[in-house]
Design an enzyme around this catalytic site. Sequence first.
Site, PDB file in Angstrom:
ATOM      1  N   LYS A 163       1.048  -1.151  -0.121  1.00  0.00           N
ATOM      2  CA  LYS A 163      -0.091  -0.024   0.030  1.00  0.00           C
ATOM      3  C   LYS A 163       0.943   1.156   0.212  1.00  0.00           C
ATOM      4  O   LYS A 163       1.376   1.615   1.067  1.00  0.00           O
ATOM      5  CB  LYS A 163      -0.991  -0.030   1.204  1.00  0.00           C
ATOM      6  CG  LYS A 163      -2.086   0.890   1.236  1.00  0.00           C
ATOM      7  CD  LYS A 163      -1.831   2.321   1.715  1.00  0.00           C
ATOM      8  CE  LYS A 163      -2.728   3.356   1.668  1.00  0.00           C
ATOM      9  NZ  LYS A 163      -2.277   4.902   1.666  1.00  0.00           N
ATOM     10  N   GLU A 183       8.886   2.601  11.181  1.00  0.00           N
ATOM     11  CA  GLU A 183      10.080   3.540  11.486  1.00  0.00           C
ATOM     12  C   GLU A 183       8.936   4.794  11.375  1.00  0.00           C
ATOM     13  O   GLU A 183       8.583   5.222  10.411  1.00  0.00           O
ATOM     14  CB  GLU A 183      11.134   3.714  10.108  1.00  0.00           C
ATOM     15  CG  GLU A 183      12.039   4.808  10.383  1.00  0.00           C
ATOM     16  CD  GLU A 183      12.881   5.274   9.196  1.00  0.00           C
ATOM     17  OE1 GLU A 183      12.288   6.199   8.563  1.00  0.00           O
ATOM     18  OE2 GLU A 183      13.882   4.538   8.939  1.00  0.00           O
ATOM     19  N   CYS A 214      13.411  11.424   6.542  1.00  0.00           N
ATOM     20  CA  CYS A 214      13.075  10.968   8.023  1.00  0.00           C
ATOM     21  C   CYS A 214      14.191  11.218   8.860  1.00  0.00           C
ATOM     22  O   CYS A 214      13.948  11.613  10.028  1.00  0.00           O
ATOM     23  CB  CYS A 214      13.166   9.497   7.832  1.00  0.00           C
ATOM     24  SG  CYS A 214      11.581   8.691   6.986  1.00  0.00           S
ATOM     25  N   GLU A 219       8.043  17.193  15.411  1.00  0.00           N
ATOM     26  CA  GLU A 219       8.442  16.857  14.337  1.00  0.00           C
ATOM     27  C   GLU A 219       7.991  17.949  13.437  1.00  0.00           C
ATOM     28  O   GLU A 219       6.890  18.236  13.515  1.00  0.00           O
ATOM     29  CB  GLU A 219       7.989  15.551  13.667  1.00  0.00           C
ATOM     30  CG  GLU A 219       8.754  15.248  12.267  1.00  0.00           C
ATOM     31  CD  GLU A 219       8.309  13.842  12.099  1.00  0.00           C
ATOM     32  OE1 GLU A 219       9.393  13.140  11.334  1.00  0.00           O
ATOM     33  OE2 GLU A 219       7.353  13.552  12.100  1.00  0.00           O
TER      34      GLU A 219
END
Length: 477
Positions: free
Chosen positions: A172, A244, A278, A375
Amino acid sequence: MYTVAQLVGGVWGAGGDGGELVVRDPADDTPVSTVPVATADEVGKATQAARNVAAQWAATAPAERAAALHRAADAVAAVTEELAAAVTAEMGKPLADARGGVEAGIGTLRQYAELAPLRGGRTLNGDTDALDFLTPQPRGVVAAITPWNDPVAVSCGLLGAALVTGNVVLYKPSERTPATGWLLARALDQALPAGVLSLLTGGPEVGAALAAQEVDVVAHVGSTAAGRAIAAAAARTGAKVLLENGGSDPLIVDAGVDPQWAAEQAALGAFANAGQICVAVERLYVHREVADDFVSALVRRAEALRVGPGRDPGTELGPLVDRRHRDHVHGQVAAAVADGARVLVGGEVPDGPGAFYPATVVTDCRHDTPLVREETFGPVAPVVVVDSFDEALRCAADSPYGLAATVLTTSMSHAQRAWRELPVGTVKVNAVFGGAPGGAAHPRRASGQGFGYGPELLDEFTATKAVHIEAPGGGHW
């Protein structure tokens, strides 16, 4: 314009009764992709179809699976330019960077094709008349839910490792880069037996439905919120979870370093791919001794970045993935300013189409400023001035995340302390990016769990079985 189709049970064009999504180019808002949305019922049927072929693929010789993955790498290499163009059109990455991501994915496929047949179990020292050994076996059905920021490289890692170890995969891709996932799946499918790889498309509801299925592994790279929801769903089914998630990676600039060089490293870490990496640099702890010169050099580098659509040659800073994400990034910057921080460059939403946001340097930040703690995932460099390396190390370690960290220092003792004491999966000294091939790390805390890269990822997709064999009746064979 890409017209995406799903792949279920070896059949292209299956499903999609949940409606249709349209993806727009973040540089100019023009439509790029039309995408079918899978229903929960279709996700269930795809899972069953995968289960039906799992035993056959698991029984395929490891060398044969590796050969198929090599052919898949060849097929991906043949459409490198098409894949790179799709990445740029869907999420805005500069074309050269997008091409680099495709090439990295191809290299990962080849690495796993070489390594997988060589990895095995071990024998144990038991009774002399018995045989004891440990052997790895495929886990079965893997749901791979992948991100938009580096869609080919990340997908090749998860899909390659899962497939070559004998698992079947329900793939996906992100709803922001579905055409990229479709093009990748088409290439991989050419080299694989029918049904071994399925492609399901749609929004977060499709990922949620997939995570709730009776699969054996759910592998996810993406936000922390999504990762936690996936872990909760998998806890109900018993699936193994590889995550992750997000991060807020620190950069420490120690006393004694060249501030111009340090600013170049910081700019690369904070502004590459518009900060949508990331392991991007998200918070900077700079020693007071070099802070003024460092910040001045960082502002100059931010001002010099060439901004434009990712498809234009020479673009260094493309758009963010969409305007919704830009609103999130700008909201964090605006909140920091309201709390006393100062924007030295950038920090304003530009006029015109697309989701562009300038490289932004923010000073007078505190360690507890949300722009620093949370973040951002955008081209923003918040600077916190510190008075010692001890203070910098303490602040860098104080985070709900634990993905990666970078330290710029001329002191070997400081470098040694950093890699020992920072509670993150990856520590880089004097370079924000880089590392030897095959590196693998465990993200910590809210940043995830399990290996996401490297040879160890092959072990994540297998289950070890202990076997004890004796002769019947206590005799000899």
